[in-house]
Write a protein that holds these residues in place. Structure first.
Motif, PDB file in Angstrom:
ATOM      1  N   TYR A  67       1.059  -1.162  -0.062  1.00 27.22           N
ATOM      2  CA  TYR A  67       0.171  -0.184   0.000  1.00 27.22           C
ATOM      3  C   TYR A  67       1.027   1.240   0.043  1.00 27.22           C
ATOM      4  N   ALA A  96      -8.208  -0.826   7.837  1.00 28.69           N
ATOM      5  CA  ALA A  96      -7.905  -2.011   7.276  1.00 28.69           C
ATOM      6  C   ALA A  96      -7.486  -3.143   8.344  1.00 28.69           C
ATOM      7  N   SER A 104      -6.518  -7.063   9.793  1.00 24.59           N
ATOM      8  CA  SER A 104      -6.379  -8.450   9.366  1.00 24.59           C
ATOM      9  C   SER A 104      -6.567  -9.413  10.426  1.00 24.59           C
ATOM     10  N   SER A 121      -7.367 -15.111  13.433  1.00 17.90           N
ATOM     11  CA  SER A 121      -7.570 -15.809  14.843  1.00 17.90           C
ATOM     12  C   SER A 121      -9.011 -16.421  14.826  1.00 17.90           C
ATOM     13  N   GLY A 134     -10.095 -13.112   1.629  1.00 21.07           N
ATOM     14  CA  GLY A 134      -9.542 -14.485   2.185  1.00 21.07           C
ATOM     15  C   GLY A 134      -8.206 -14.614   1.604  1.00 21.07           C
ATOM     16  N   PRO A 135      -7.712 -15.861   1.931  1.00 19.31           N
ATOM     17  CA  PRO A 135      -6.289 -16.364   1.689  1.00 19.31           C
ATOM     18  C   PRO A 135      -6.064 -16.380   0.245  1.00 19.31           C
TER      19      PRO A 135
HETATM   20  C1  B12 Z   1       2.167 -18.892   8.898  1.00 17.74           C
HETATM   21  C2  B12 Z   1       1.120 -19.446  10.048  1.00 17.74           C
HETATM   22  C3  B12 Z   1       1.333 -19.349  11.255  1.00 17.74           C
HETATM   23  C4  B12 Z   1       2.734 -18.845  11.840  1.00 17.74           C
HETATM   24  C5  B12 Z   1       2.600 -17.127  11.901  1.00 17.74           C
HETATM   25  C6  B12 Z   1       3.924 -16.693  11.510  1.00 17.74           C
HETATM   26  C7  B12 Z   1       3.655 -14.931  11.648  1.00 17.74           C
HETATM   27  N1  B12 Z   1       3.876 -14.349  12.632  1.00 17.74           N
HETATM   28  O1  B12 Z   1       2.973 -14.641  10.774  1.00 17.74           O
HETATM   29  C8  B12 Z   1       2.787 -19.511  13.219  1.00 17.74           C
HETATM   30  C9  B12 Z   1       3.430 -20.844  12.961  1.00 17.74           C
HETATM   31  C10 B12 Z   1       3.578 -18.637  14.364  1.00 17.74           C
HETATM   32  C11 B12 Z   1       1.148 -19.604  13.493  1.00 17.74           C
HETATM   33  C12 B12 Z   1       0.807 -20.062  14.785  1.00 17.74           C
HETATM   34  C13 B12 Z   1      -0.484 -20.167  15.098  1.00 17.74           C
HETATM   35  N2  B12 Z   1      -1.741 -20.394  14.152  1.00 17.74           N
HETATM   36 CO1  B12 Z   1      -1.342 -20.279  12.212  1.00 17.74          CO
HETATM   37  N3  B12 Z   1      -1.219 -20.138  10.450  1.00 17.74           N
HETATM   38  C14 B12 Z   1      -0.194 -19.881   9.539  1.00 17.74           C
HETATM   39  C15 B12 Z   1      -0.695 -20.156   8.043  1.00 17.74           C
HETATM   40  C16 B12 Z   1      -0.167 -21.670   7.595  1.00 17.74           C
HETATM   41  C17 B12 Z   1      -0.302 -18.940   7.049  1.00 17.74           C
HETATM   42  C18 B12 Z   1      -0.903 -17.514   7.403  1.00 17.74           C
HETATM   43  C19 B12 Z   1      -0.235 -16.861   6.246  1.00 17.74           C
HETATM   44  O2  B12 Z   1       0.796 -16.067   6.829  1.00 17.74           O
HETATM   45  N4  B12 Z   1      -0.732 -16.745   5.023  1.00 17.74           N
HETATM   46  C20 B12 Z   1       0.039 -15.816   4.069  1.00 17.74           C
HETATM   47  C21 B12 Z   1      -0.313 -14.499   4.040  1.00 17.74           C
HETATM   48  C22 B12 Z   1       0.047 -13.755   2.970  1.00 17.74           C
HETATM   49  O3  B12 Z   1      -1.742 -14.855   3.757  1.00 17.74           O
HETATM   50  P1  B12 Z   1      -3.009 -13.942   4.721  1.00 17.74           P
HETATM   51  O4  B12 Z   1      -2.176 -13.397   6.127  1.00 17.74           O
HETATM   52  O5  B12 Z   1      -4.192 -14.863   4.869  1.00 17.74           O
HETATM   53  O6  B12 Z   1      -3.415 -12.610   3.987  1.00 17.74           O
HETATM   54  C23 B12 Z   1      -4.069 -12.733   2.731  1.00 17.74           C
HETATM   55  C24 B12 Z   1      -5.486 -12.806   3.075  1.00 17.74           C
HETATM   56  O7  B12 Z   1      -6.055 -13.228   3.925  1.00 17.74           O
HETATM   57  C25 B12 Z   1      -5.932 -11.390   3.014  1.00 17.74           C
HETATM   58  N5  B12 Z   1      -5.685 -10.469   4.018  1.00 17.74           N
HETATM   59  C26 B12 Z   1      -5.298 -10.804   5.433  1.00 17.74           C
HETATM   60  N6  B12 Z   1      -5.413  -9.809   6.087  1.00 17.74           N
HETATM   61  C27 B12 Z   1      -5.797  -8.701   5.155  1.00 17.74           C
HETATM   62  C28 B12 Z   1      -5.987  -7.504   5.617  1.00 17.74           C
HETATM   63  C29 B12 Z   1      -6.427  -6.626   4.730  1.00 17.74           C
HETATM   64  C30 B12 Z   1      -6.595  -5.111   4.975  1.00 17.74           C
HETATM   65  C31 B12 Z   1      -6.733  -6.898   3.490  1.00 17.74           C
HETATM   66  C32 B12 Z   1      -7.260  -6.095   2.403  1.00 17.74           C
HETATM   67  C33 B12 Z   1      -6.693  -8.511   3.075  1.00 17.74           C
HETATM   68  C34 B12 Z   1      -6.287  -9.411   3.934  1.00 17.74           C
HETATM   69  O8  B12 Z   1      -5.238 -10.848   1.779  1.00 17.74           O
HETATM   70  C35 B12 Z   1      -3.703 -11.374   1.930  1.00 17.74           C
HETATM   71  C36 B12 Z   1      -3.278 -11.623   0.854  1.00 17.74           C
HETATM   72  O9  B12 Z   1      -3.606 -12.788   0.099  1.00 17.74           O
HETATM   73  C37 B12 Z   1      -2.005 -20.382   8.416  1.00 17.74           C
HETATM   74  C38 B12 Z   1      -2.963 -21.307   7.292  1.00 17.74           C
HETATM   75  C39 B12 Z   1      -3.244 -20.368   5.868  1.00 17.74           C
HETATM   76  N7  B12 Z   1      -2.973 -21.001   4.697  1.00 17.74           N
HETATM   77  O10 B12 Z   1      -3.979 -19.213   5.944  1.00 17.74           O
HETATM   78  C40 B12 Z   1      -2.242 -20.919   9.608  1.00 17.74           C
HETATM   79  C41 B12 Z   1      -3.703 -20.387  10.599  1.00 17.74           C
HETATM   80  C42 B12 Z   1      -3.862 -19.186  10.283  1.00 17.74           C
HETATM   81  N8  B12 Z   1      -3.305 -20.485  11.997  1.00 17.74           N
HETATM   82  C43 B12 Z   1      -3.918 -21.239  12.761  1.00 17.74           C
HETATM   83  C44 B12 Z   1      -3.868 -21.118  14.182  1.00 17.74           C
HETATM   84  C45 B12 Z   1      -4.888 -22.108  14.762  1.00 17.74           C
HETATM   85  C46 B12 Z   1      -2.570 -20.942  14.722  1.00 17.74           C
HETATM   86  C47 B12 Z   1      -2.492 -21.245  16.489  1.00 17.74           C
HETATM   87  C48 B12 Z   1      -3.495 -20.768  17.473  1.00 17.74           C
HETATM   88  C49 B12 Z   1      -1.894 -22.426  16.309  1.00 17.74           C
HETATM   89  C50 B12 Z   1      -1.490 -23.116  17.661  1.00 17.74           C
HETATM   90  N9  B12 Z   1      -2.279 -23.622  18.448  1.00 17.74           N
HETATM   91  O11 B12 Z   1      -0.713 -22.463  18.480  1.00 17.74           O
HETATM   92  C51 B12 Z   1      -1.272 -20.389  16.361  1.00 17.74           C
HETATM   93  C52 B12 Z   1      -1.631 -18.883  16.910  1.00 17.74           C
HETATM   94  C53 B12 Z   1      -0.395 -17.925  16.933  1.00 17.74           C
HETATM   95  C54 B12 Z   1      -1.058 -16.291  17.487  1.00 17.74           C
HETATM   96  N10 B12 Z   1      -0.636 -15.863  18.481  1.00 17.74           N
HETATM   97  O12 B12 Z   1      -1.870 -15.829  16.676  1.00 17.74           O
HETATM   98  C55 B12 Z   1      -5.238 -21.358  11.876  1.00 17.74           C
HETATM   99  C56 B12 Z   1      -6.373 -20.424  12.154  1.00 17.74           C
HETATM  100  C57 B12 Z   1      -7.870 -21.014  12.291  1.00 17.74           C
HETATM  101  C58 B12 Z   1      -8.908 -20.515  12.465  1.00 17.74           C
HETATM  102  N11 B12 Z   1      -8.754 -19.056  12.350  1.00 17.74           N
HETATM  103  O13 B12 Z   1     -10.200 -20.658  12.365  1.00 17.74           O
HETATM  104  C59 B12 Z   1      -4.822 -21.515  10.656  1.00 17.74           C
HETATM  105  C60 B12 Z   1      -5.734 -21.127   9.651  1.00 17.74           C
HETATM  106  C61 B12 Z   1      -4.369 -22.944  10.460  1.00 17.74           C
HETATM  107  C62 B12 Z   1      -5.261 -23.928  10.190  1.00 17.74           C
HETATM  108  N12 B12 Z   1      -5.756 -24.497   9.137  1.00 17.74           N
HETATM  109  O14 B12 Z   1      -5.810 -24.447  11.388  1.00 17.74           O
HETATM  110  N13 B12 Z   1       0.669 -19.717  12.417  1.00 17.74           N
END
Ligand code: B12
Length: 136
Positions: free
Chosen positions: A30, A62, A64, A67, A115-116
């Motif tokens: 952004y 905005a 994110s 959780s 979403g993702p």
């Molecule tokens: C990497 C990851 C981790 C890493 C985080 C590293 C870090 N600090 O970022 C670690 C290993 C630490 C982790 C821990 C946990 N995680 Co995690 N994690 C993931 C994972 C595999 C990828 C998330 C990610 O970074 N995606 C890549 C980025 C680019 O995508 P994104 O953030 O989703 O953003 C995109 C869109 O969502 C959207 N978007 C997101 N935000 C925003 C904001 C705006 C303004 C806009 C316009 C768009 C937008 O656009 C983005 C671009 O496309 C996901 C699974 C998944 N595939 O999503 C699970 C996931 C999110 N985690 C999950 C969980 C449960 C946890 C833990 C609770 C596990 C545990 N028991 O310890 C902990 C919680 C940690 C905490 N304090 O929050 C669950 C959440 C389940 C739910 N919500 O119902 C998921 C979905 C895995 C699963 N299938 O269960 N995690």
């Protein structure tokens, strides 16, 4: 755009998914798109987010949320936006938000949610188009 879009970004609640992914990727994209980005960081409450948006005279809030707390946080932020007379500010966001919940939140008045796997440019185009058509 006469003045750059001012966007307040935050990770509400206890969601720690931020490290060089998701919201940080978006915040830098952004900035590169010419927006004034105010990134509040992790563990923000709806009250902290809305008061920052008022202080900064933001065009966009905005959020994110990966959780699962989206059905609690977005309605509370909307409520506070009404209380602070900033309903003309876009509330958008994304994360792990099921389609059905996205629909419910949009019906409540939240803007489009993403979403993702959403291409970052798609979110930039949406924000720019919305501000262009709603600017005060
Ligand atoms: C990497 C990851 C981790 C890493 C985080 C590293 C870090 N600090 O970022 C670690 C290993 C630490 C982790 C821990 C946990 N995680 Co995690 N994690 C993931 C994972 C595999 C990828 C998330 C990610 O970074 N995606 C890549 C980025 C680019 O995508 P994104 O953030 O989703 O953003 C995109 C869109 O969502 C959207 N978007 C997101 N935000 C925003 C904001 C705006 C303004 C806009 C316009 C768009 C937008 O656009 C983005 C671009 O496309 C996901 C699974 C998944 N595939 O999503 C699970 C996931 C999110 N985690 C999950 C969980 C449960 C946890 C833990 C609770 C596990 C545990 N028991 O310890 C902990 C919680 C940690 C905490 N304090 O929050 C669950 C959440 C389940 C739910 N919500 O119902 C998921 C979905 C895995 C699963 N299938 O269960 N995690």
């Amino acid at each position: 755009m006469d003045r750059p879009i001012r966007i307040v970004m935050a990770k509400p609640g206890l969601d720690g998914h931020d490290r060089d992914r998701g919201i940080k990727v978006l915040a830098s994209a952004y900035r590169d798109a010419g927006m004034e980005v105010i990134y509040l960081g992790l563990r923000q409450t709806p009250e902290m987010i809305v008061s920052a948006a008022v202080q900064e005279d933001a065009d966009v809030i905005a959020l994110s949320i990966l959780s699962g707390a989206h059905m609690t946080i977005f309605p509370r932020v909307l409520e506070l936006m009404k209380e602070n007379d900033i309903e003309d500010v876009l509330l958008t966001g994304g994360g792990i938000i099921p389609e059905a919940d996205m629909q419910t939140l949009t019906d409540l008045g939240v803007g489009k949610l993403f979403g993702p796997g959403t291409p970052v440019q798609e979110t930039i185009d949406y924000i720019e188009d919305w501000v262009q058509s709603h600017r005060r």
